[in-house]
Design a protein around this motif. Structure first.
Motif, PDB file in Angstrom:
ATOM      1  N   SER A 141       0.849  -1.187   0.000  1.00 47.32           N
ATOM      2  CA  SER A 141       0.000   0.000   0.000  1.00 47.32           C
ATOM      3  C   SER A 141       0.882   1.233   0.000  1.00 47.32           C
ATOM      4  O   SER A 141       1.652   1.464   0.942  1.00 47.32           O
ATOM      5  CB  SER A 141      -0.885   0.002   1.252  1.00 47.32           C
ATOM      6  N   CYS A 195       0.059   3.500   3.059  1.00 47.17           N
ATOM      7  CA  CYS A 195       0.633   3.044   4.340  1.00 47.17           C
ATOM      8  C   CYS A 195       2.142   3.271   4.362  1.00 47.17           C
ATOM      9  O   CYS A 195       2.703   3.656   5.390  1.00 47.17           O
ATOM     10  CB  CYS A 195       0.328   1.558   4.552  1.00 47.17           C
ATOM     11  N   VAL A 213       3.512  -0.587  -6.308  1.00 46.11           N
ATOM     12  CA  VAL A 213       2.303   0.047  -5.777  1.00 46.11           C
ATOM     13  C   VAL A 213       1.338   0.195  -6.944  1.00 46.11           C
ATOM     14  O   VAL A 213       1.706   0.788  -7.970  1.00 46.11           O
ATOM     15  CB  VAL A 213       2.621   1.442  -5.181  1.00 46.11           C
ATOM     16  N   ALA A 246      -6.565  -3.411  -4.478  1.00 45.77           N
ATOM     17  CA  ALA A 246      -6.338  -4.718  -3.853  1.00 45.77           C
ATOM     18  C   ALA A 246      -6.612  -5.837  -4.860  1.00 45.77           C
ATOM     19  O   ALA A 246      -5.859  -6.813  -4.946  1.00 45.77           O
ATOM     20  CB  ALA A 246      -7.236  -4.878  -2.631  1.00 45.77           C
ATOM     21  N   SER A 288      -1.144  -4.633   2.937  1.00 42.24           N
ATOM     22  CA  SER A 288      -1.977  -3.435   2.861  1.00 42.24           C
ATOM     23  C   SER A 288      -2.997  -3.457   3.993  1.00 42.24           C
ATOM     24  O   SER A 288      -3.308  -4.517   4.531  1.00 42.24           O
ATOM     25  CB  SER A 288      -2.705  -3.387   1.522  1.00 42.24           C
TER      26      SER A 288
END
Lengths: 263, 263
Positions: free
Chosen positions: B165, B168, B188, B192, B209
């Motif tokens: 992610s 994140c 990245v 998802a 993630s």
């Protein structure tokens, strides 16, 4: 530009597209078979394969047959060592995103570019697994395969999706973290050619990475032809004979980034 | 599992594949046309469109028509509020990667999953622009469209490409920077479903993630069916009724990551 000059460019464009069609077909066959992989400098992240070397050798020979006076800057050692950009200078990246070629079997590209007396003339990016050739230049426009590509709309940084070099971001290189935070979102794809493909298709609005001349030469020609601004991260012109931290972005995003990182 | 139980699963699998074919076709038409975009909470990074809402409404109705007793956990508010995983629980993500849908016009997915008494039974991930449906489960195996997918080979962390992610990573969430440094490389992608698609195709070897239940439900079923380990970042079982920091990886990489981040 005269009609005969335009015809020359269109003829070269079509010739290189045919070369790339042939190489893309071969690379798609090879990607699922055994590829001889070597670490370039004992670094598991810096790979070269027999396909990189064979593609480069093949492309360099094609270019030298077409124009024995051409100078070539290419990744794997079959090119020339240049000290200036005088005359016709070709750039060849035989497999861009070699780690993706070896491990992912997707998201890699073959790239060629032609500069004349330092001016970007023509560029080609072949997205091998996507089966797309992005090609053209400032005089003849940009096409993906047979489809004309429109100029990029201007987008500000807060509405821009940026492609970033994951390696530079995680190494803490200057500016990357700020860009990752300020942009609408960022993506990491592992191939300059595929990053440029997202840009040319309007899927992302900017790209920042540390690139060698063969990584950026074709993308620069095509991106500039669509209205993107291409400089180093200080806003200065690229040196096409050395590595640069390259900033490609729409006009407004480019201005915001250069101003922000200077401030 | 009895023959009639297997037949039930295969029938449900085929039924949902047909639903997704229809939605993929619609979404491909809509992606180039006007889409009504709203910020969910005044946050330009948290988008919802009429297509998210209409897809979810349509899928939830299909599920309730098929099984009036089914419980549904879905993103945009047409589902139920569950306190346990008893019975047949369906998960629906009507557009996963809405920012990509709106801005990139690629790299987004439609996802559905079926759990029975808390056990993963079937999952579906439709990569809309790639025109691929990943589907199946532990009892019937995994297919991409009609093609059987093999179990994942085991790969260690230093040879793994991880999907991370971006949000994140740049927020400094625990563990992400270490993973980005220790892995062979990281990517990245902003969805998802597309991250799971790369995993299922063997293009990457792990994914980390923070995910809501509808983001992870289908991918978990399919990834576990191929031998990936799916837990939270502490190595604990996922809570399918709340958000989790999800770690999906090959056995060895999973073990290395959990041990390293505890240490």
């Amino acid at each position: 530009m005269t009609d005969s000059q335009l015809k020359e460019l269109n003829d070269i464009d079509q010739m290189v597209c045919q070369w790339l069609e042939e190489l893309m077909h071969q690379a798609r066959e090879l990607v699922q078979s055994h590829v001889d992989v070597q670490n370039k400098d004992g670094n598991a992240r810096n790979l070269v394969t027999n396909v990189d070397r064979e593609n480069e050798c093949w492309l360099d020979q094609k270019i030298r047959t077409f124009n024995p006076h051409a100078k070539i800057i290419s990744e794997e050692g079959f090119g020339d060592h240049l000290v200036d950009m005088d005359g016709d200078v070709w750039f060849v990246d035989p497999i861009d995103g070699t780690m993706n070629f070896v491990h992912e079997h997707t998201d890699f590209a073959i790239m060629v570019a032609l500069y004349r007396d330092g001016k970007p003339l023509l560029g080609w990016i072949a997205d091998v697994m996507g089966n797309d050739i992005h090609h053209g230049g400032p005089a003849i426009g940009v096409q993906i395969n047979q489809q004309k590509v429109p100029a990029t709309p201007d987008v500000v940084l807060s509405q821009s999706i940026l492609m970033l070099s994951g390696r530079c971001l995680v190494a803490g290189d200057y500016g990357y973290k700020t860009l990752a935070q300020k942009a609408l979102a960022f993506r990491v794809i592992g191939s300059a050619g595929i990053a440029f493909s997202y840009l040319l298709k309007g899927q992302v609005n900017g790209y920042v990475s540390k690139l060698m001349p063969w990584d950026v030469a074709a993308g620069r020609v095509l991106a500039e032809s669509l209205g993107f601004i291409v400089t180093n991260l200080d806003g200065q012109a690229l040196n096409m004979l050395s590595s640069n931290t390259v900033l490609v972005a729409t006009y407004s995003t480019h201005h915001e980034i250069v101003t922000m990182l200077k401030g």
